[in-house]
Design a protein around this motif. Structure first.
Motif, PDB file in Angstrom:
ATOM      1  N   ASN A 103      -8.216   1.778   6.362  1.00 55.82           N
ATOM      2  CA  ASN A 103      -9.225   0.803   6.119  1.00 55.82           C
ATOM      3  C   ASN A 103      -9.114  -0.607   6.038  1.00 55.82           C
ATOM      4  O   ASN A 103      -9.788  -1.103   6.478  1.00 55.82           O
ATOM      5  CB  ASN A 103      -9.552   1.074   4.534  1.00 55.82           C
ATOM      6  CG  ASN A 103     -10.219   2.625   4.073  1.00 55.82           C
ATOM      7  OD1 ASN A 103     -10.739   3.195   5.277  1.00 55.82           O
ATOM      8  ND2 ASN A 103     -10.151   3.215   3.296  1.00 55.82           N
ATOM      9  N   TRP A 104      -7.755  -0.871   5.647  1.00 57.68           N
ATOM     10  CA  TRP A 104      -7.503  -2.311   5.661  1.00 57.68           C
ATOM     11  C   TRP A 104      -7.419  -2.966   7.065  1.00 57.68           C
ATOM     12  O   TRP A 104      -7.703  -4.139   7.580  1.00 57.68           O
ATOM     13  CB  TRP A 104      -5.874  -2.549   5.157  1.00 57.68           C
ATOM     14  CG  TRP A 104      -5.520  -3.897   5.201  1.00 57.68           C
ATOM     15  CD1 TRP A 104      -5.926  -5.042   4.254  1.00 57.68           C
ATOM     16  CD2 TRP A 104      -4.565  -4.368   6.290  1.00 57.68           C
ATOM     17  NE1 TRP A 104      -5.095  -6.024   4.719  1.00 57.68           N
ATOM     18  CE2 TRP A 104      -4.582  -5.929   5.771  1.00 57.68           C
ATOM     19  CE3 TRP A 104      -3.913  -4.025   7.280  1.00 57.68           C
ATOM     20  CZ2 TRP A 104      -3.498  -6.662   6.656  1.00 57.68           C
ATOM     21  CZ3 TRP A 104      -3.023  -4.697   7.883  1.00 57.68           C
ATOM     22  CH2 TRP A 104      -2.945  -6.199   7.586  1.00 57.68           C
ATOM     23  N   LEU A 105      -6.724  -1.750   8.017  1.00 59.12           N
ATOM     24  CA  LEU A 105      -6.775  -2.380   9.714  1.00 59.12           C
ATOM     25  C   LEU A 105      -8.126  -2.618  10.130  1.00 59.12           C
ATOM     26  O   LEU A 105      -8.189  -3.257  11.038  1.00 59.12           O
ATOM     27  CB  LEU A 105      -5.910  -1.226  10.280  1.00 59.12           C
ATOM     28  CG  LEU A 105      -4.339  -1.360  10.119  1.00 59.12           C
ATOM     29  CD1 LEU A 105      -3.689  -0.016  10.739  1.00 59.12           C
ATOM     30  CD2 LEU A 105      -3.968  -2.570  11.064  1.00 59.12           C
TER      31      LEU A 105
ATOM     32  N   LEU B 234       0.711  -1.291   0.047  1.00 62.98           N
ATOM     33  CA  LEU B 234       0.044  -0.226   0.181  1.00 62.98           C
ATOM     34  C   LEU B 234       0.884   1.353  -0.011  1.00 62.98           C
ATOM     35  O   LEU B 234       1.884   1.330   0.582  1.00 62.98           O
ATOM     36  CB  LEU B 234      -0.912  -0.077   1.156  1.00 62.98           C
ATOM     37  CG  LEU B 234      -1.946  -1.181   1.312  1.00 62.98           C
ATOM     38  CD1 LEU B 234      -2.656  -1.078   2.819  1.00 62.98           C
ATOM     39  CD2 LEU B 234      -2.838  -1.001   0.159  1.00 62.98           C
ATOM     40  N   ASN B 235       0.473   2.190  -0.674  1.00 66.29           N
ATOM     41  CA  ASN B 235       1.018   3.578  -0.685  1.00 66.29           C
ATOM     42  C   ASN B 235       0.138   4.749  -0.198  1.00 66.29           C
ATOM     43  O   ASN B 235       0.866   5.879   0.123  1.00 66.29           O
ATOM     44  CB  ASN B 235       1.486   4.203  -2.082  1.00 66.29           C
ATOM     45  CG  ASN B 235       2.171   3.070  -2.958  1.00 66.29           C
ATOM     46  OD1 ASN B 235       1.596   2.386  -3.929  1.00 66.29           O
ATOM     47  ND2 ASN B 235       3.373   2.817  -2.331  1.00 66.29           N
TER      48      ASN B 235
ATOM     49  N   SER C 171      -2.379   7.133  18.946  1.00 62.89           N
ATOM     50  CA  SER C 171      -3.787   7.180  18.935  1.00 62.89           C
ATOM     51  C   SER C 171      -4.709   6.136  17.961  1.00 62.89           C
ATOM     52  O   SER C 171      -5.513   5.418  18.380  1.00 62.89           O
ATOM     53  CB  SER C 171      -4.193   8.627  18.526  1.00 62.89           C
ATOM     54  OG  SER C 171      -4.046   8.869  17.009  1.00 62.89           O
ATOM     55  N   LEU C 172      -3.788   5.753  17.002  1.00 57.00           N
ATOM     56  CA  LEU C 172      -4.295   4.547  16.034  1.00 57.00           C
ATOM     57  C   LEU C 172      -4.382   3.263  16.649  1.00 57.00           C
ATOM     58  O   LEU C 172      -5.375   2.465  16.754  1.00 57.00           O
ATOM     59  CB  LEU C 172      -3.496   4.147  14.853  1.00 57.00           C
ATOM     60  CG  LEU C 172      -3.988   3.332  13.767  1.00 57.00           C
ATOM     61  CD1 LEU C 172      -5.018   3.613  13.328  1.00 57.00           C
ATOM     62  CD2 LEU C 172      -2.802   3.273  12.852  1.00 57.00           C
TER      63      LEU C 172
END
Length: 455
Positions: free
Chosen positions: A418-420, A410-411, A445-446
């Protein structure tokens, strides 16, 4: 002592400036840009330059030393004046040596594990109440700064192999002349600085030659490249102490280390950290610290910042961040998490951020390093390629290099988010590995956002 810093705003340079101010030296410095946290740190210490930019008027004949940062160019007006006046000009490591000529010097070198091993030694010495100076490349719990220079009899330094300054292209660790030297292993990296593996190896040969007569080299004997290099460059006037993976036990996600028949529980884990701990033990032994005292002191060592740092935790998921970016570091970190939690799925997100990792000719060095991962993403920002003025890196070349067709490349950071959010994160460990910041993502925070609340 009057000392002037050219490029005082550097992450380590400003720390040295503050340390010397605390020692009682008269400090001046300049830079053409100063960012946080250096800006606030220098202001609080009373040595923030009045103006941004270079000022050759500060270069006066009464200066005892001029310290030149990596950021300064060869045509810097202050540097030119300092040379014209014949002032002593030092790179950062050259000056560290000047301040430690009368000290016992412990220098930690190697392609990986330098920061953690240095941090472990520092932690133990502090727990044991010993006076020492230090230089380390990360923020450590319990230490206000990453550099300390006092009148202590011992100094512990992380010694890296990258150039000392714009004038002095030789590696930093060539200038530190250890009494106690550690080599954690050798794995080729930073091909923009070391274009061939043989040239990279030569830097470690020179480091070994710089060990003070009567000193000791503590080395990782599980690394065949390092072992061969040492055998070919054996010295009769120093001692050698090999180390490997020590006796240990992993139970319920906890690791117990055994040294000389004495056992102690660790707060860190992984074979690489077990070996880092053994290197640190042998260094501490040179200062008279016993195995029992070492294990008592190392028990509450939780690691340096961004070194398998636990960001978030629940009953069903852990989120870790690690500085791993070079192939050997990525492989060691993946293996550590998988071995510590064999029953959990491992999700890894590796960012390619360095010149080497973004170079298509280096990609084969990553072959197999993510094979132990259940779901893996390799992320790199187009912006990083543009800044480094590097050509595009096709996704198929990345998959080919890693030897993994199932790899997700991914770039775009929004695609990564979204994937996570879509993958199953229950009964899993999520591992972020990068020397960058995922194109500006706030990983702290993620980590909380992606934490599942129940099974």
């Amino acid at each position: 002592m009057k000392v002037h810093f050219i490029s005082i705003g550097g992450s380590v340079m400003h720390q040295l400036a503050i340390a010397l101010k605390k020692k009682g030296y008269q400090i001046t410095g300049t830079d053409d840009e100063i960012f946080e946290p250096a800006l606030s740190n220098l202001r609080e210490s009373g040595i923030l330059p009045e103006n941004i930019g270079w000022n050759s008027e500060l270069i006066t004949p009464d200066l005892d030393a001029v310290i030149l940062g990596m950021h300064a160019r060869a045509d810097n007006p202050e540097l030119l004046k300092a040379r014209e006046l014949g002032l002593p000009i030092y790179s950062f490591p050259e000056y560290i040596y000047q301040e430690s000529v009368q000290k016992k010097r412990i220098i930690v070198g190697g392609s990986h594990g330098k920061t953690t091993t240095t941090s472990m030694i520092m932690h133990v010495l502090k727990e044991q109440g010993m006076a020492f100076d230090y230089l380390v490349g990360a923020k450590l719990t319990g230490f206000e700064q990453s550099v300390q220079i006092t009148y202590a009899p011992v100094i512990v330094c992380e010694g890296d192999e990258y150039p000392a300054s714009v004038l002095e292209k030789r590696p930093k660790f060539h200038f530190l002349f250890p009494h106690v030297a550690i080599l954690t292993g050798i794995a080729w990296d930073h091909i923009n600085v070391f274009p061939t593996f043989d040239f990279y190896l030569e830097q470690f040969v020179i480091f070994i030659q710089k060990i003070e007569p009567g000193g000791i080299l503590i080395y990782n004997d599980t690394d065949p490249v390092l072992v061969e290099l040492i055998e070919k460059n054996k010295r009769s006037d120093i001692q050698y102490q090999a180390y490997g993976i020590p006796q240990h036990e992993i139970k319920n996600g906890s690791t117990t280390l055994e040294v000389n028949g004495i056992k102690g529980v660790l707060s860190v884990f992984g074979n690489h950290n077990l070996m880092n701990a053994m290197a640190a033990y042998y260094a501490c032994l040179q200062l008279g610290i016993s195995a029992e005292a070492f294990l008592q002191s190392i028990a509450n060592f939780t690691g340096a910042a961004k070194r398998l740092e636990l960001l978030a935790k629940s009953d069903v998921t852990n989120v870790y961040r690690d500085f791993a970016h070079a192939p050997s570091k990525v492989k060691a970190t993946v293996e550590a998490v998988k071995k510590q939690f064999p029953e959990r799925k491992l999700i890894a997100i590796l960012e390619l951020h360095t010149y080497s990792s973004l170079n298509v000719n280096f990609m084969n060095e990553y072959k197999g390093v993510l094979d132990g991962v259940d779901e893996a993403v390799v992320f790199y920002a187009k912006h990083a390629l543009e800044i480094k003025k590097m050509p595009d890196l096709p996704a198929d070349k990345v998959k080919e290099g890693f030897g993994n067709d199932a790899l997700i490349v991914l770039n775009d950071k929004s695609e990564l988010l979204n994937w996570l959010m879509k993958i199953n994160r229950v009964n899993a460990n999520i591992l972020f590995m990068s020397s960058g910041n995922y194109d500006g993502l706030n990983i702290n925070s993620l980590a909380e956002e992606i934490m599942p609340t129940s099974s």
